[in-house]
Design an enzyme around this catalytic site. Structure first.
Site, PDB file in Angstrom:
ATOM      1  CG  ASP A   1      -2.074  -1.226   1.145  1.00 34.27           C
ATOM      2  OD1 ASP A   1      -2.090  -1.784   0.136  1.00 34.27           O
ATOM      3  OD2 ASP A   1      -2.833  -0.917   1.985  1.00 34.27           O
TER       4      ASP A   1
ATOM      5  CG  ASP B   1     -12.924  -2.324  -0.755  1.00 33.35           C
ATOM      6  OD1 ASP B   1     -12.385  -3.429  -0.947  1.00 33.35           O
ATOM      7  OD2 ASP B   1     -12.598  -1.483  -1.957  1.00 33.35           O
TER       8      ASP B   1
END
Length: 237
Positions: free
Chosen positions: A8, A129
């Site tokens: 990330d 998500d």
């Protein structure tokens, strides 16, 4: 089952968030390219890159780092974060990214998803998500009026072949993945499911394999040493 390390990107560094909270950031390295090299040397079949700044701003931010990772190693990379237009997807694929992951666009612009799937096929994946069962967008900062299951059904009708499912409440916690919610998305004639969020042990991976997921994305547990990538890969050869 494929084990996929996550990188990330935030402010040019490799980080992990806690439950997707941009205020709860742990930095794991200042050189994402070196970290990518480490995971590939450990045997990673591909990497999952997320441009966190791109996810929040709505357009890619870390293009130079992503280009460097893709071109340095020639290994498969899937990329998400800030890819909300056809042009952004095309540019990512031109960089050499093997697979792009679309989240917000899947909720807000399903017609665009249909167009991209028709044009690029397996190179298009959708991120579902979920926060309390509802789909989250805009770098997980907003919640849509659509459940994760309903979003999956919509993606099936559009021909999406691969979905990455994350339970946000588990992400970055090392607790355990949401096995039940993940398994509920696996269908014999549905898209391949890749699990993410809370995975930190070989037992978690085995339980995910048992419900039929294609792959598992692992982040924080690899950086803390709670899970060994080599051991995980060996267990699922």
């Amino acid at each position: 089952m494929e084990i996929i390390p996550a990188i990330d990107l935030k402010d040019g560094r490799c980080v992990r968030l806690y439950q997707g909270d941009f205020q709860q950031v742990t930095v794991y390295g200042d050189d994402p390219v070196a970290i990518a090299q480490h995971w590939f040397e450990q045997g990673a079949p591909r990497l999952h890159l997320v441009d966190l700044d791109g996810a929040r701003s709505g357009q890619p931010v870390h293009t130079d780092i992503i280009r460097a990772i893709v071109r340095s190693f020639g290994a498969p990379v899937q990329l998400g974060g800030g890819l909300r237009s056809i042009e952004a997807v095309e540019r990512a694929l031109e960089l050499g990214v093997q697979r792009v992951v679309l989240g917000t666009a899947a909720v807000e612009h399903p017609d665009m998803i249909a167009h991209l799937v028709a044009q690029f096929g397996d190179a298009i994946a959708v991120a579902i998500d979920a926060r309390n069962g509802m789909a989250a967008t805009a770098g997980w900062t907003e919640t849509a009026a659509m459940s994760a299951v309903d979003l999956l059904e919509r993606m099936v009708t559009l021909g999406v072949r691969r979905v990455i499912y994350t339970d946000i409440s588990r992400d970055g916690t090392l607790s355990e993945p949401n096995i039940a919610a993940t398994g509920a998305l696996v269908r014999p004639d549905g898209p391949a499911i890749i699990a993410s969020g809370g995975i930190s042990t070989l037992d978690h991976l085995r339980r995910l394999a048992d419900v039929g997921v294609e792959g598992a994305i692992v982040g924080r547990a690899l950086y803390t040493g709670d899970l060994s990538l080599r051991e995980a890969l060996a267990a699922f050869q």
